[in-house]
Each structure stands twice: as structure tokens, then as C-alpha cells.
Design an enzyme around this catalytic site. Sequence first.
Site, PDB file in Angstrom:
ATOM      1  N   LYS A 150      21.397  79.500  -3.755  1.00 38.09           N
ATOM      2  CA  LYS A 150      21.058  80.613  -2.848  1.00 38.09           C
ATOM      3  C   LYS A 150      21.625  81.916  -3.405  1.00 38.09           C
ATOM      4  O   LYS A 150      20.911  82.912  -3.508  1.00 38.09           O
ATOM      5  CB  LYS A 150      21.627  80.330  -1.461  1.00 38.09           C
ATOM      6  CG  LYS A 150      21.347  81.404  -0.443  1.00 38.09           C
ATOM      7  CD  LYS A 150      21.924  81.078   0.902  1.00 38.09           C
ATOM      8  CE  LYS A 150      21.859  82.310   1.814  1.00 38.09           C
ATOM      9  NZ  LYS A 150      22.556  82.084   3.090  1.00 38.09           N
TER      10      LYS A 150
ATOM     11  N   GLU B 296      28.994  76.273 -11.364  1.00 36.32           N
ATOM     12  CA  GLU B 296      28.617  74.902 -11.736  1.00 36.32           C
ATOM     13  C   GLU B 296      27.118  74.825 -12.041  1.00 36.32           C
ATOM     14  O   GLU B 296      26.693  74.219 -13.032  1.00 36.32           O
ATOM     15  CB  GLU B 296      28.952  73.924 -10.610  1.00 36.32           C
ATOM     16  CG  GLU B 296      30.452  73.746 -10.325  1.00 36.32           C
ATOM     17  CD  GLU B 296      30.932  74.679  -9.237  1.00 36.32           C
ATOM     18  OE1 GLU B 296      30.358  75.792  -9.091  1.00 36.32           O
ATOM     19  OE2 GLU B 296      31.889  74.312  -8.532  1.00 36.32           O
TER      20      GLU B 296
ATOM     21  N   GLY C  75      23.717  77.800   3.519  1.00 38.41           N
ATOM     22  CA  GLY C  75      23.579  76.705   2.555  1.00 38.41           C
ATOM     23  C   GLY C  75      23.608  75.332   3.198  1.00 38.41           C
ATOM     24  O   GLY C  75      22.731  74.507   2.986  1.00 38.41           O
ATOM     25  N   ARG C  76      24.593  75.079   4.069  1.00 36.02           N
ATOM     26  CA  ARG C  76      24.734  73.752   4.682  1.00 36.02           C
ATOM     27  C   ARG C  76      23.693  73.502   5.769  1.00 36.02           C
ATOM     28  O   ARG C  76      23.626  72.425   6.345  1.00 36.02           O
ATOM     29  CB  ARG C  76      26.157  73.587   5.213  1.00 36.02           C
ATOM     30  CG  ARG C  76      26.615  74.678   6.143  1.00 36.02           C
ATOM     31  CD  ARG C  76      28.105  74.592   6.357  1.00 36.02           C
ATOM     32  NE  ARG C  76      28.610  75.703   7.169  1.00 36.02           N
ATOM     33  CZ  ARG C  76      28.955  76.889   6.681  1.00 36.02           C
ATOM     34  NH1 ARG C  76      28.846  77.119   5.374  1.00 36.02           N
ATOM     35  NH2 ARG C  76      29.399  77.860   7.461  1.00 36.02           N
TER      36      ARG C  76
ATOM     37  N   GLU D 230      32.829  72.761   6.822  1.00 38.11           N
ATOM     38  CA  GLU D 230      32.668  74.134   6.305  1.00 38.11           C
ATOM     39  C   GLU D 230      32.255  75.082   7.435  1.00 38.11           C
ATOM     40  O   GLU D 230      32.456  76.288   7.347  1.00 38.11           O
ATOM     41  CB  GLU D 230      31.630  74.173   5.180  1.00 38.11           C
ATOM     42  CG  GLU D 230      31.644  75.480   4.396  1.00 38.11           C
ATOM     43  CD  GLU D 230      30.870  75.402   3.090  1.00 38.11           C
ATOM     44  OE1 GLU D 230      29.635  75.535   3.123  1.00 38.11           O
ATOM     45  OE2 GLU D 230      31.504  75.214   2.042  1.00 38.11           O
TER      46      GLU D 230
ATOM     47  N   HIS E 223      35.010  46.390   5.002  1.00 30.37           N
ATOM     48  CA  HIS E 223      35.786  45.738   3.938  1.00 30.37           C
ATOM     49  C   HIS E 223      36.643  46.751   3.200  1.00 30.37           C
ATOM     50  O   HIS E 223      37.101  46.490   2.096  1.00 30.37           O
ATOM     51  CB  HIS E 223      34.810  45.049   2.966  1.00 30.37           C
ATOM     52  CG  HIS E 223      33.936  44.039   3.627  1.00 30.37           C
ATOM     53  ND1 HIS E 223      34.246  42.707   3.709  1.00 30.37           N
ATOM     54  CD2 HIS E 223      32.762  44.197   4.306  1.00 30.37           C
ATOM     55  CE1 HIS E 223      33.304  42.065   4.388  1.00 30.37           C
ATOM     56  NE2 HIS E 223      32.383  42.948   4.747  1.00 30.37           N
TER      57      HIS E 223
ATOM     58  N   LYS F 259      37.827  79.648  -6.225  1.00 28.20           N
ATOM     59  CA  LYS F 259      36.932  80.213  -7.243  1.00 28.20           C
ATOM     60  C   LYS F 259      37.624  81.371  -7.976  1.00 28.20           C
ATOM     61  O   LYS F 259      37.539  81.501  -9.196  1.00 28.20           O
ATOM     62  CB  LYS F 259      35.649  80.726  -6.586  1.00 28.20           C
ATOM     63  CG  LYS F 259      34.742  79.657  -6.013  1.00 28.20           C
ATOM     64  CD  LYS F 259      33.490  80.315  -5.391  1.00 28.20           C
ATOM     65  CE  LYS F 259      32.586  79.282  -4.736  1.00 28.20           C
ATOM     66  NZ  LYS F 259      31.412  79.913  -4.059  1.00 28.20           N
TER      67      LYS F 259
HETATM   68  O1  LIG Z   1      23.491  77.686  -3.153  1.00 31.60           O
HETATM   69  P1  LIG Z   1      24.631  78.376  -3.838  1.00 31.60           P
HETATM   70  O2  LIG Z   1      24.637  79.846  -3.636  1.00 31.60           O
HETATM   71  O3  LIG Z   1      24.737  77.978  -5.282  1.00 31.60           O
HETATM   72  O4  LIG Z   1      25.976  77.873  -3.122  1.00 31.60           O
HETATM   73  C1  LIG Z   1      26.355  76.532  -3.207  1.00 31.60           C
HETATM   74  C2  LIG Z   1      27.574  76.323  -2.293  1.00 31.60           C
HETATM   75  O5  LIG Z   1      28.577  77.226  -2.755  1.00 31.60           O
HETATM   76  C3  LIG Z   1      29.745  77.372  -1.958  1.00 31.60           C
HETATM   77  O6  LIG Z   1      30.558  76.282  -2.182  1.00 31.60           O
HETATM   78  C4  LIG Z   1      29.505  77.490  -0.478  1.00 31.60           C
HETATM   79  O7  LIG Z   1      30.714  77.235   0.192  1.00 31.60           O
HETATM   80  C5  LIG Z   1      28.476  76.495   0.010  1.00 31.60           C
HETATM   81  O8  LIG Z   1      28.183  76.790   1.362  1.00 31.60           O
HETATM   82  C6  LIG Z   1      27.232  76.614  -0.829  1.00 31.60           C
HETATM   83  O9  LIG Z   1      26.275  75.695  -0.366  1.00 31.60           O
END
Ligand SMILES: O=P(O)(O)OC[C@H]1O[C@H](O)[C@H](O)[C@@H](O)[C@@H]1O
Length: 529
Positions: free
Chosen positions: A210, A216, A269-270, A356, A387, A502
Site C-alpha cells: 500500500k 521487505e 492494510g489489515r 495492530e 497435542h 523500522k
Molecule cells: O502494504 P505495505 O504498505 O507494504 O505495508 C505492509 C505492512 O507494513 C506495516 O508493518 C504496517 O504495520 C502494516 O499494517 C502493513 O500491512
Amino acid sequence: MLTYKNLDQTRAYHRLLETRPFDVTSLTAERVETCQTPLAAGLTLSWAAAPLEEKTLDILEELAQEQQLLEKYRALAEGERMNTGENRLVLHHLLRGQLGAEVILEGRNQREFYLEQQNRFNAFAQSVRDGSRKGSTGKPFTTVVQIGIGGSDLGPRALYLALADWVRAHRAESEPLLEARFISNVDPDDAAAVLADIDFERTLFVLVSKSGTTQETLTNEQFVAELAARRAPGLDLKKHTVAVTSETSPMAHNGGYLESFFIDDYIGGRYSATSAVGGVILGIAFGPRIFQRLLDGAHQADRAALEPDIRKNAALLDALLGLYERNVLAMAATAVLPYSQALSRFPAHLQQLDMESNGKRVNRHGEALNYQTGPLVFGEPGTNGQHSFYQLLHQGTTPVPLQFIGFRDSQQGQDTTFEGSTSQTKLKANLAAQIVAFAKGRAHENPNKHFPGGRPSTLIVGEQLTPEALGALLAHYENKVMFQGLAWNLNSFDQEGVQLGKMLTTELLTGSPGAELQAFARLLGVNAG
Ligand SMILES: O=P(O)(O)OC[C@H]1O[C@H](O)[C@H](O)[C@@H](O)[C@@H]1O
């Protein structure tokens, strides 16, 4: 007029503190038959083994009224700026249907805009599936790989794994089945493992971020490009990559991709699995019709969550039960235990969704709070968890409220009868047995063999994990987390807590890390710079 109060500023909260929880060791068959609330898409929430007396439920309903939870839900869906930390609207409900009044932003009807976006990525998905869209060497795509992390991975991955076997078992012969894979961790072994046997000529990559800046994801994009150059030198990778990002991100409009699909700032995002973040890969892997059935199930659950009677609103009841267990019964954690292997990564998605959103110590205005907020969330499929960590759940010193999920039928219909019962019967028998064992316990003169019981749980049960049922489950938990955040007077829609890690990582890799960081860097053999 909406007013925002902290939980401990409400009358209902103080009345809740006076209540006596239902003693779940007194669970009866009659309570199992009666304490049920329809959810949506054929799902039912059973709260018989929850610590709820009728009087407590009445006070929880008063709390919902005092905190204007339903009014705030409707306001959120109609465009109220509920994300106070980022001054944004929160519009994920509009991805699956219109709930209340239309949201018009700069002359644009948001629901219609989301539908246009869906139509675009659905058409693209169909072109990949019917072979009219091929790779750069003229071969049809057979594999789709999503590169993303957090909300750009967890929800889509959980949904894909939840339906892959159902789709395989229920698709028409004429329907192609493409395999989806996911790369998320910056650990090079993740990408290497996913790509070890990939046929680049027949693979489409969906790069999802987003923000367009997640380290990453950008690193893994380069990992793929370098490996493709070695393994398929003639490949034009641009024709094998689509982007899903926000229109303002560095990834948007950079011409380096076959297509770009957009999500706007109003989709967190979530909360983005029902947007292009999940829709592109699920549409390609399963077909747009299956993704639409998932959206329909989610919309049914969204509508059900508008019901004012708490006894008829599963998301509201589940939310306030969780608040009662957290704030009155002082339970620090909760476990989501799906008795469905297909939901193997669903608890991981719920960890991000819940922790989150509500893992916060200040309210929506930044003021410190004097009460507990979001719980620790964990979970694994049953019967495997039995288990593993059920010993602590049964006989440990920390009671954990349990959220079971179960289905009467398997997805694929394959089974075996062993010692007089089928596997699916054994799965369901274990689930029923665990609920009763946790609630009622069993006395034994040997303390080591004594089960105290009194361990509360709920059960969401349905016929089968279908696309609609999965969509309803997804939306149920989104709405449960939303109601809890509103009751705690939090902003559930930003995530400042992920920034410090970060920043320190960037300091270590490119700047001037402090002594402690340098010491761990030496221990780990970090060769920065
Ligand atoms: O979709 P992006 O911008 O790459 O973000 C990926 C993730 O990054 C961070 O960890 C935020 O805390 C998440 O809420 C998000 O989903």
C-alpha cells in the site's frame, strides 16, 4: 451527536464490575440449545460456555448504547473520519457493499469507485485464467506469486489457504486452477524456497504494498528480478508483474509493471483483504466469481452487525464478551482455535487485525488510559493444538478465553472410517469434548490429574467452509475488533507502534547506531553499509 468517552467513564462499565460471571462449570445442555446467535452465511455463534449471565448481557447492551457502538459503526461506514491518528476515513466495508448513506468524496461515489476497481482487476484475472493474457514468451500463466508483508500478505494468504481445497473439490472441469504462492519475509530463504521450482515463463508476480516503501517487499522484488535474470534470461519480467498499491505510492504509475491496481488511503492494510490486495491473487487463483461469493458473505456479516439487539448481533456480542473477559475478568490473552486445517493461517491474520488495531495504551485523542485494551491473540488449528499447548489451557495458572471455529462437513468430502468413526466425526467430537472439558473440568484426588474447569469459550459453527462462510468469518472479526476499539475509545486504524523498529533498522543499516545496537550487530554479524 456522537460522543467519545473512555470505557471507565461509562456507567455501564462500573456496573459490569459489580456483576458475577456465569460459572461455566455449571454448563448445561439446555444452555447449549439456547445460547446461540446467528452470525451470517449460515454461521452461528454459540456462547453457552461463555461467562455471561442474562444480567451481564443486559449491561453489555447498555454499554453498547452508552458508547454508541452501532451509531459509530454506521458513521464509520458513512465516511466519519474514524482514523483520528492519520485523519482518514475507514471505508473497507464499502469494498463488499453499501451499508448506509453513500460516501461521496470530491464528487466520486466511493462504493461505485470500489466497484470499478473490482471490475478492472476481475477482468485482468479472467484474462490470465482464460489464457488471453500470456507471459512474455507466449506461455499461459499457471502460477501466481504474491510479494507482500503484513496486511499485504497475512489476509490474502489466509484466505487462499482457506479456500484452495474447497475450490479444487468444487470447481467445474472447465475452470482452470492456478497455484498461488506467497513471499513475505526479507529472510532470503523465504523467497529462495518459494522460487526454487518456479517456472518463471508461466508465473505472474503480484507485488503488493500500500505504501510502496516497505523494505521487505522492495527487497524481495529485487530478489525475484535477479533470480529471473539468471534462471530465465529471455524473460521480460515487466510483463510478469502487476502492482497493487496506493495511487500516491512510489510504485504507482512507474511503468515498470504490466498493470497497476490501486487501493486508497481509506483501506487499512489489515482491513484490505477484500480489496485488490486479496482480490487480484484470489481472482486469478480461483476466479472472480469465487471472490465475489466471499465478498457477499462479508457483506452479510456487515449487515448483521448493524442489529441493535445484542442477542441478535454476533459481532457486537462477541466483541463485548471479549471486553468483559479482558476488563472485568482480567484475562490477558485469547486463543482462536479453528477445527479446520484450511484455516491454518487465519489466527495469524487475526493477530495482526486485533493486536495492530487495539494494542494501544492511549485513546483516540492520545490520552493515557487506566484500563486494559487489546488482548494477546494466538491460535492454531485443532486437533493439533491439543497435542501442543492445551496442557496450559486446561491446567495452567492463566485461564485463557477460547474462540473455537468448527464446520459440520469437510471441504473435500474425502474421508476414512477408523475404529467405527470417520475423520470428520473424530474432528467434531474432539471439538465438542474440548469445549465441555474446558468448561466443566473433572475432579480428581490426585492434584496432578485434577481439571479445574471454569475455562470459558465460544464456538462459531457452520455447515462447511465455503467462500461465503469465509467472507462472513473475515468480516465478523473485523467488526468485532472495530466494536472493541470503539468501546475502549481507541483509534483502531493506525499503527504507530511499528515505526520505532523500522527506524532503528535504518539507523543500523545506513546511519549511526547507538552502542547497544552496535553490540547486537556484532553478535549477529551484521555487516552494515
Ligand atoms: O502494504 P505495505 O504498505 O507494504 O505495508 C505492509 C505492512 O507494513 C506495516 O508493518 C504496517 O504495520 C502494516 O499494517 C502493513 O500491512
